[in-house]
Design an enzyme around this catalytic site. Structure first.
Site, mmCIF file in Angstrom:
data_model
loop_
_atom_site.group_PDB
_atom_site.id
_atom_site.type_symbol
_atom_site.label_atom_id
_atom_site.label_comp_id
_atom_site.label_asym_id
_atom_site.label_seq_id
_atom_site.Cartn_x
_atom_site.Cartn_y
_atom_site.Cartn_z
ATOM 1 N N HIS A 100 1.552 4.148 -3.103
ATOM 2 C CA HIS A 100 1.267 5.579 -2.987
ATOM 3 C C HIS A 100 2.200 6.405 -3.874
ATOM 4 C CE1 HIS A 100 -2.028 6.355 -0.392
ATOM 5 N NE2 HIS A 100 -1.519 5.763 0.674
ATOM 6 N N ASP A 156 -4.569 0.753 -1.793
ATOM 7 C CA ASP A 156 -5.083 -0.510 -1.244
ATOM 8 C C ASP A 156 -5.105 -1.596 -2.312
ATOM 9 O OD1 ASP A 156 -5.477 0.312 1.360
ATOM 10 O OD2 ASP A 156 -7.607 0.742 1.117
ATOM 11 N N GLU A 191 -6.000 6.546 -1.559
ATOM 12 C CA GLU A 191 -5.931 5.408 -0.638
ATOM 13 C C GLU A 191 -6.496 4.139 -1.284
ATOM 14 O OE1 GLU A 191 -4.350 5.471 2.161
ATOM 15 O OE2 GLU A 191 -3.959 7.633 2.040
ATOM 16 N N HIS A 231 0.840 -1.206 0.000
ATOM 17 C CA HIS A 231 0.000 0.000 0.000
ATOM 18 C C HIS A 231 0.871 1.250 0.000
ATOM 19 C CE1 HIS A 231 -3.358 2.633 1.475
ATOM 20 N NE2 HIS A 231 -2.339 3.248 2.063
ATOM 21 N N GLU A 232 1.835 1.313 0.911
ATOM 22 C CA GLU A 232 2.668 2.520 1.006
ATOM 23 C C GLU A 232 3.519 2.692 -0.246
ATOM 24 O OE1 GLU A 232 1.868 4.513 3.135
ATOM 25 O OE2 GLU A 232 0.849 3.265 4.608
#
Length: 469
Positions: free
Chosen positions: A311, A372, A368, A307-308
């Site tokens: 980003h 995800d 987000e 997830h990070e």
């Protein structure tokens, strides 16, 4: 209320604020006078201890003058400046007094604290009872950097007691596996040209990682902490933190700084630094558990890591280059292809509700949601790569490894909240509720459908699924 309403109207919309291009508005201290003539910025900077901003010459770097600024929202300053003429002085005085009392309420007598809880807790969030005193005290001491707390002092003890070198090594291995998986994904997407793909791979290769906590700890020795002065302690910590940040002006970027304390149960990607950070606090069950099989850890911790990383390639993060500079490295064709796929995700989540009548804003939660979806997918691919080297794996508790992966991912989003809180978050939170962070992602994954034998067209196997990465 008049002042608060005026400020609200002047504030940039939350969706617009997510676009870094909208937040990029270079100017100088002198240029502020043109935008907001009713605000005495020179006097303000001197009073705030930032008089160095008034010096056009940077002794460390003459090509980077100290008086150069960036405004997140020039229209905000313009409108507030105008409101200083249109609203009575007494209204501003009342507003400033209320802001000061509201900020200090947790550190004043119980009447102030209860009144603040009545509004923020009961009315806005539907909370029935104030958290126990020990929890509030713990947060006051161990809170986030710059939040009037001694968070890094607590974090240093937390690291020593709860986070060893072996845990850091295991996390480092997970990050490497996820980075390899994302690299393979970037190399394989069929809608990206070779030119843009090359920039994307360069950015991923330059990604910095932080695990556990800082190598260099903040020095609090200049802060006077007194047993009989709770509010004063908070003010002195805040002043010290402000002065610390003001000293950074004109200095080279310190990439060793952490934006979270080690005990924080969270993680982040910083686009201006092109780095991911995973505090020690989140590297514990149910997110990371060294006693569990790889499927569980890849489904929880792996998805978080992915997830990070993703980003860096969401609708906002993709605007930054490998060094964290705001730069458009996308060809027009690839930019259009990304936006088309991102629009699918925005539409998908815009059809979800946190509770009946509280529809999500798919554009507000887009970053987000892209992270995800991409994070779970690359975590799944990383797990499959690992398991391919180990041969057939037995079921555990009746579930095969791919099923355990998805169950572990869903479990990290278990939550309990009031209807008021769900309604509030639907308007202002950039994250979807836990229900949709789980189901929304897994509805888009053919791998989930196969693992649980979902027939096409079922709620968890819609015909039109979305995918960016």
């Amino acid at each position: 209320m008049d002042v608060e309403t005026t400020i609200a109207h002047a504030t940039m919309d939350r969706v617009a604020l997510r676009d870094p291009r909208r937040r990029d508005n270079p100017t100088t201290v002198a240029g502020l006078a043109t935008i907001a003539p009713n605000i005495a910025f020179s006097q303000y900077f001197r009073g705030a201890g930032a008089s160095n901003l008034l010096n056009p010459v940077n002794p460390l770097n003459p090509l980077n003058p100290l008086n150069r600024l960036n405004l997140l929202n020039p229209e905000y300053l313009r409108d507030i400046s105008a409101a200083l003429d249109s609203l009575p002085l007494e209204s501003w005085k009342a507003y400033m007094a209320w802001r000061a009392l509201d900020a200090m309420a947790p550190m004043l007598s119980s009447r102030f604290e209860r009144e603040q809880f009545h509004f923020n807790g009961e009315m806005l969030s539907g909370q029935k009872d104030m958290r126990p005193r020990w929890m509030r005290c713990n947060e006051a001491v161990a809170g986030q950097p710059g939040a009037d707390s001694l968070g890094e002092l607590v974090g240093k003890v937390f690291i020593q007691r709860r986070f060893g070198s072996d845990a850091k090594a295991r996390m480092d291995e997970l990050i490497t596996a996820l980075q390899r998986s994302l690299r393979e994904t970037l190399a394989a997407v069929d809608w990206m040209s070779a030119e843009t793909r090359g920039h994307a791979l360069d950015k991923l290769a330059a990604l910095n990682r932080k695990i556990g906590g800082p190598e260099k700890w903040r020095d609090f020795s200049a802060v006077a902490i007194r047993r009989d002065d709770y509010a004063g302690n908070a003010l002195r910590i805040s002043v010290d933190d402000t002065q610390r940040q003001l000293r950074w002006i004109g200095q080279p970027v310190d990439r060793s700084l952490w934006l979270m304390t080690p005990q924080t149960v969270n993680a982040f990607y910083a686009p201006q630094l092109n780095e991911v950070a995973f505090p020690a606090g989140i590297l514990q069950p149910p997110v990371f558990d060294a006693t569990k099989d790889p499927a569980v850890n890849f489904g929880a911790a792996g998805a978080m890591i992915g997830h990070e990383m993703t980003h860096g390639f969401d609708d906002s993060g993709r605007r930054f280059d490998p060094k964290g500079n705001l730069m458009d490295w996308w060809t027009p064709r690839d930019d259009a292809a990304f936006r088309e796929r991102a629009a699918c995700v925005a539409s998908q989540y815009g059809n979800y509700s946190s509770i009946p009548g509280a529809t999500l804003n798919g554009n507000l939660t887009l970053g987000e949601n892209v992270a995800d979806n991409g994070g779970v997918r690359i975590a799944y691919y990383a797990l499959m790569d690992l398991l391919s080297t180990k041969g057939p794996q037995p079921a555990i508790d009746g579930f095969a490894p791919d099923q355990r992966f998805f169950i572990a991912y869903a479990q990290i989003w278990c939550e309990n909240a009031t209807d008021q809180d769900f309604r509030r978050r639907a308007q202002e939170d950039v994250h979807a509720p836990g229900r949709w962070r789980a189901n929304g992602v897994l509805q888009n994954m053919p791998e989930f459908r196969k693992a649980f034998s979902c027939r096409e067209g079922a709620p968890m196997a819609p015909v039109n699924a979305c995918r960016v990465w």
